[in-house]
Design an enzyme around this catalytic site. Structure first.
Site, PDB file in Angstrom:
ATOM      1  CE1 TYR A  15      -3.590  -2.403   0.181  1.00  0.00           C
ATOM      2  CE2 TYR A  15      -3.115  -2.905   2.328  1.00  0.00           C
ATOM      3  CZ  TYR A  15      -3.848  -3.211   1.052  1.00  0.00           C
ATOM      4  OH  TYR A  15      -4.733  -4.164   1.120  1.00  0.00           O
ATOM      5  CD  GLU A  27      -1.175  15.916  -5.887  1.00  0.00           C
ATOM      6  OE1 GLU A  27      -1.015  17.410  -5.838  1.00  0.00           O
ATOM      7  OE2 GLU A  27      -2.252  15.643  -6.088  1.00  0.00           O
ATOM      8  CD  GLU A  68       4.023  19.327  -2.202  1.00  0.00           C
ATOM      9  OE1 GLU A  68       2.779  19.177  -2.141  1.00  0.00           O
ATOM     10  OE2 GLU A  68       4.784  19.855  -1.929  1.00  0.00           O
ATOM     11  CD  GLU A  75      -2.964  21.398  -0.326  1.00  0.00           C
ATOM     12  OE1 GLU A  75      -2.939  20.980  -1.545  1.00  0.00           O
ATOM     13  OE2 GLU A  75      -2.225  22.296  -0.006  1.00  0.00           O
ATOM     14  CE  LYS A  93      -6.981  23.268   0.544  1.00  0.00           C
ATOM     15  NZ  LYS A  93      -8.008  23.274  -0.497  1.00  0.00           N
ATOM     16  CG  ASP A  94      -3.019  29.209   3.649  1.00  0.00           C
ATOM     17  OD1 ASP A  94      -3.012  28.677   2.507  1.00  0.00           O
ATOM     18  OD2 ASP A  94      -3.687  30.308   4.077  1.00  0.00           O
TER      19      ASP A  94
END
Length: 120
Positions: A15, A27, A68, A75, A93-94
């Site tokens: 996984y 991404e 990341e 997100e 999110k920021d």
């Protein structure tokens, strides 16, 4: 060691690998960071960096890409929970993006420490 424990760990690794591949495929920011990781690895071989520098460089690459990945997951969860704009979700999110920025800044500083003396 029970077989169930071993098979559970192997499933977990499967996984994990699937998630990493999905992250790299989907991404753009990870794709850029992956490209930078490849270039900086090539630079490491070219400039024959020390074992300690390899460790620092590898840790930085891992730190930035992990941050990341976590940012992407945060997100995704935030968008799932509250798809419309919400001030608190935006702040969350920021903050997650800021963590990536901090990791990237540290990586750039360490890359500078390693490579600037060699380049100049």
């Amino acid at each position: 060691m029970p077989i169930k424990f071993i098979t559970g760990r192997l499933k977990g690794m499967k996984y994990s690998l699937q998630g990493g591949i999905q992250l790299i495929r989907s991404e753009a920011s990870i794709q850029v960071q992956f490209g930078v990781a490849i270039l900086i690895t090539i630079a490491g071989f070219y400039y024959n960096i020390s074992r300690t520098e390899w460790i620092a460089q590898t840790l930085c690459i891992g730190l930035v890409m992990t941050a990341e990945g976590l940012n992407t997951a945060i997100e995704g969860i935030a968008d799932f929970i509250h798809p419309d704009f919400h001030e608190k979700i935006g702040r969350i999110k920021d903050i997650a993006a800021g963590a990536v920025g901090i990791a990237a800044l540290i990586a750039v500083i360490i890359a500078g420490i390693i490579y600037i003396p060699r380049i100049f």
